[in-house]
Design a protein around this motif. Structure first.
Motif, PDB file in Angstrom:
ATOM      1  N   UNK A 105       0.823  -1.201   0.000  1.00  0.00           N
ATOM      2  CA  UNK A 105       0.000   0.000   0.000  1.00  0.00           C
ATOM      3  C   UNK A 105       0.861   1.258   0.000  1.00  0.00           C
ATOM      4  N   UNK A 106       1.973   1.222   0.720  1.00  0.00           N
ATOM      5  CA  UNK A 106       2.876   2.374   0.731  1.00  0.00           C
ATOM      6  C   UNK A 106       3.451   2.616  -0.661  1.00  0.00           C
ATOM      7  N   UNK A 107       3.814   1.537  -1.348  1.00  0.00           N
ATOM      8  CA  UNK A 107       4.277   1.683  -2.727  1.00  0.00           C
ATOM      9  C   UNK A 107       3.216   2.305  -3.612  1.00  0.00           C
ATOM     10  N   UNK A 108       1.967   1.889  -3.426  1.00  0.00           N
ATOM     11  CA  UNK A 108       0.855   2.448  -4.208  1.00  0.00           C
ATOM     12  C   UNK A 108       0.702   3.940  -3.941  1.00  0.00           C
ATOM     13  N   UNK A 109       0.854   4.353  -2.678  1.00  0.00           N
ATOM     14  CA  UNK A 109       0.733   5.767  -2.343  1.00  0.00           C
ATOM     15  C   UNK A 109       1.849   6.593  -2.988  1.00  0.00           C
ATOM     16  N   UNK A 110       3.070   6.078  -2.999  1.00  0.00           N
ATOM     17  CA  UNK A 110       4.162   6.778  -3.677  1.00  0.00           C
ATOM     18  C   UNK A 110       3.883   6.878  -5.179  1.00  0.00           C
ATOM     19  N   UNK A 111       3.347   5.808  -5.755  1.00  0.00           N
ATOM     20  CA  UNK A 111       3.016   5.824  -7.190  1.00  0.00           C
ATOM     21  C   UNK A 111       1.979   6.907  -7.480  1.00  0.00           C
ATOM     22  N   UNK A 112       0.982   7.038  -6.611  1.00  0.00           N
ATOM     23  CA  UNK A 112      -0.047   8.065  -6.794  1.00  0.00           C
ATOM     24  C   UNK A 112       0.528   9.469  -6.691  1.00  0.00           C
ATOM     25  N   UNK A 113       1.628   9.599  -5.939  1.00  0.00           N
ATOM     26  CA  UNK A 113       2.292  10.898  -5.810  1.00  0.00           C
ATOM     27  C   UNK A 113       3.237  11.164  -6.989  1.00  0.00           C
ATOM     28  N   UNK A 114       3.343  10.199  -7.897  1.00  0.00           N
ATOM     29  CA  UNK A 114       4.208  10.363  -9.063  1.00  0.00           C
ATOM     30  C   UNK A 114       5.642   9.932  -8.839  1.00  0.00           C
TER      31      UNK A 114
END
Length: 231
Positions: A105-114
């Motif tokens: 989930x943390x990886x997904x959040x970083x991805x959403x931040x670009x």
């Protein structure tokens, strides 16, 4: 180690914080939790992180806390290792699952931040932990999470293999349903539409009233020019 030297000072800061200054308590608990994780004391660190975020259930939405969640994920995996060493394999499995989920989930959040490089690094780290744990205790849930890590990195064939392995070990209907759904998505991406259809039909056998799965199966049949089946 610097973390060992920092721990007593963070403990004292937390002990001296007035009970009504919750922001200070959270800040001190987070810092102590990070230091404890770095020193390998996962069980205590997890308890502190849970205390610090008791009133922030959606804290992963806040970028300024991303580094804390990294340590929380790592501490959770340390706790799982301790539980496994104590012979409590059921608790260890559940704890490992939580830790890997936090990584993903943390990886997904970083991805959403670009920030794709950081996201990819986290997914790679999650996979490394998954593979280490699977060598000790292969479970359907961990193979499923490994599949999600491979999927996030675009390594679809490896994701498919992991989801198939998860399905072969699954014992609960809910987990098996989601494994078939994720398997179908990866098969579709790799243009293996007929296999994706089989996976979705298996998912529907488990949840025949899932409208989303009916819709996804209809799309697959339509894309494959099986119009009578799509209707």
């Amino acid at each position: 180690k610097n973390s060992d030297q920092a721990i007593p000072y963070f403990r004292e800061a937390l002990a001296l914080a007035p009970p009504d200054t919750s922001e200070y308590v959270r800040r001190y608990a987070k810092s102590l939790g990070k230091a404890l994780t770095a020193a390998g004391h996962g069980a205590e660190a997890v308890a502190l992180f849970e205390q610090a975020y008791a009133r922030q259930p959606n804290s992963l939405l806040y970028k300024y806390d991303f580094d804390i969640h990294y340590y929380w994920a790592l501490a959770t995996l340390q706790l799982g290792e301790a539980q496994n060493e104590q012979g409590d394999r059921a608790r260890a499995e559940a704890t490992w699952k939580k830790g890997i989920e936090r990584y993903l989930e943390l990886g997904t959040q970083y991805e959403r931040q670009g920030d794709h490089p950081t996201a990819a690094a986290l997914w790679q780290e999650a996979l490394a932990h998954c593979q280490k744990i699977l060598a000790i205790q292969p479970t359907a849930a961990l193979y499923h999470q490994a599949g999600r890590g491979f999927q996030a990195l675009g390594r679809y064939d490896e994701a498919i293999a992991s989801y198939r392995q998860s399905a072969s070990l699954a014992q609960d209907t809910d987990g098996l349903y989601w494994t078939y759904v994720f398997l179908a998505r990866n098969l579709q991406v790799t243009q293996r539409r007929q296999e994706a259809i089989y996976a979705l039909r298996a998912a529907l056998n488990l949840r025949p009233r899932s409208g989303e799965t009916h819709f996804a199966l209809g799309i697959l049949y339509y894309t494959d020019h099986q119009f009578d089946q799509a209707a």
